[in-house]
Motif scaffolding. Structure first.
Motif, PDB file in Angstrom:
ATOM      1  N   GLU A  55      -6.759   5.814   0.966  1.00 28.00           N
ATOM      2  CA  GLU A  55      -7.195   6.333  -0.265  1.00 28.00           C
ATOM      3  C   GLU A  55      -7.674   4.613  -1.018  1.00 28.00           C
ATOM      4  OE1 GLU A  55      -2.199   5.389  -0.181  1.00 28.00           O
ATOM      5  OE2 GLU A  55      -4.410   6.916   0.890  1.00 28.00           O
ATOM      6  N   LEU A 106       0.406  -1.117   0.058  1.00 25.28           N
ATOM      7  CA  LEU A 106      -0.247   0.008   0.293  1.00 25.28           C
ATOM      8  C   LEU A 106       0.149   1.285  -0.005  1.00 25.28           C
ATOM      9  CD1 LEU A 106      -3.047  -1.154   2.655  1.00 25.28           C
ATOM     10  CD2 LEU A 106      -2.731  -1.546   0.069  1.00 25.28           C
ATOM     11  N   ALA A 107       2.167   1.261   0.557  1.00 26.21           N
ATOM     12  CA  ALA A 107       2.545   2.197   0.895  1.00 26.21           C
ATOM     13  C   ALA A 107       3.255   2.555  -1.035  1.00 26.21           C
ATOM     14  CB  ALA A 107       3.956   2.178   2.104  1.00 26.21           C
ATOM     15  N   ARG A 151      -9.067   1.947  -7.340  1.00 24.22           N
ATOM     16  CA  ARG A 151      -8.181   1.898  -6.239  1.00 24.22           C
ATOM     17  C   ARG A 151      -7.899   0.069  -6.204  1.00 24.22           C
ATOM     18  NH1 ARG A 151      -3.365   5.455  -5.755  1.00 24.22           N
ATOM     19  NH2 ARG A 151      -5.104   6.747  -5.616  1.00 24.22           N
ATOM     20  N   PHE A 154      -4.153   3.773   5.442  1.00 29.77           N
ATOM     21  CA  PHE A 154      -4.364   4.030   3.666  1.00 29.77           C
ATOM     22  C   PHE A 154      -6.082   4.661   3.526  1.00 29.77           C
ATOM     23  CE2 PHE A 154      -1.028   1.628   5.174  1.00 29.77           C
ATOM     24  CZ  PHE A 154      -0.136   2.466   3.713  1.00 29.77           C
ATOM     25  N   ARG A 177       0.616   4.153  -3.125  1.00 32.61           N
ATOM     26  CA  ARG A 177       0.485   5.402  -2.534  1.00 32.61           C
ATOM     27  C   ARG A 177       1.886   6.489  -3.283  1.00 32.61           C
ATOM     28  NH1 ARG A 177       0.060   7.147   3.257  1.00 32.61           N
ATOM     29  NH2 ARG A 177      -1.689   6.824   3.315  1.00 32.61           N
ATOM     30  N   LYS A 178       3.410   5.895  -3.036  1.00 33.23           N
ATOM     31  CA  LYS A 178       4.144   6.609  -3.309  1.00 33.23           C
ATOM     32  C   LYS A 178       4.057   6.619  -5.210  1.00 33.23           C
ATOM     33  CE  LYS A 178       9.342   6.988  -3.019  1.00 33.23           C
ATOM     34  NZ  LYS A 178      10.618   6.191  -2.389  1.00 33.23           N
ATOM     35  N   GLY A 214       1.484   6.212  -6.853  1.00 31.84           N
ATOM     36  CA  GLY A 214       0.487   6.889  -7.529  1.00 31.84           C
ATOM     37  C   GLY A 214      -0.801   5.653  -8.293  1.00 31.84           C
TER      38      GLY A 214
END
Length: 167
Positions: A146, A121-122, A152, A144, A125-126, A128
């Protein structure tokens, strides 16, 4: 080396550079470069169970191939025990890469004792990026948010090598 040989070599190098510059100026701007494909993060430890419930590297490879055909550049994350589940021994990114269809630089293995979920997940996120997994990541919804965004998470399945993704 004689002075006239040094001068001749210098003239040759300058002429070669001039020719290269002209070729670049004439052809360079007209060369089309393909834009980078969008990244997508695959939860490999989840996806490897998609075809019948048994862990298979071929299942991950099939999903990677399907995503590449759709224009994505996959990044694959595994739990530390993925190698044991697939082949009975620890396997790092270099070992797992041939079974995924992506280069080792796009394969990651969570450190022993660390769940891959927050790393998946990180990473998404990083970058996109979207996440390919049937995991709902309920334990990580607060950290998270998002994950609640439509699209997503990409869910899917595999039956006999036939990949179905809800892109």
């Amino acid at each position: 080396m004689m002075i006239h040989e040094v001068i001749a070599l210098a003239v040759f190098v300058l002429l070669a550079l001039a020719v290269l510059r002209v070729v670049w100026r004439l052809c360079g701007p007209t060369l089309e470069t393909k834009p980078a494909a969008p990244l997508i993060v695959i939860d490999g430890s989840n996806v490897m169970f998609w075809d019948g419930g048994d862990p298979r590297g071929a299942t991950v490879h099939a999903v990677v191939s399907a995503l590449q055909r759709e224009g994505f550049r996959p990044v694959v994350w595994f739990d530390a025990n993925a190698g044991y589940k697939l082949f009975g021994r620890y396997m790092g990114p270099r070992d797992l890469a041939p079974y995924t269809g992506v280069p080792p630089r796009q394969v990651f293995v969570a450190p022993k004792g660390t769940p891959a979920d927050p790393l998946v997940l990180a990473s998404a996120r990083k970058l996109g990026a979207r996440v390919v997994s049937n995991d709902r990541f309920r334990d990580w919804n607060e950290e998270f948010p998002e994950l609640r965004e439509t699209g997503r998470l990409v869910r899917g399945g595999v039956r006999g090598g036939d990949v179905r993704l809800r892109l």
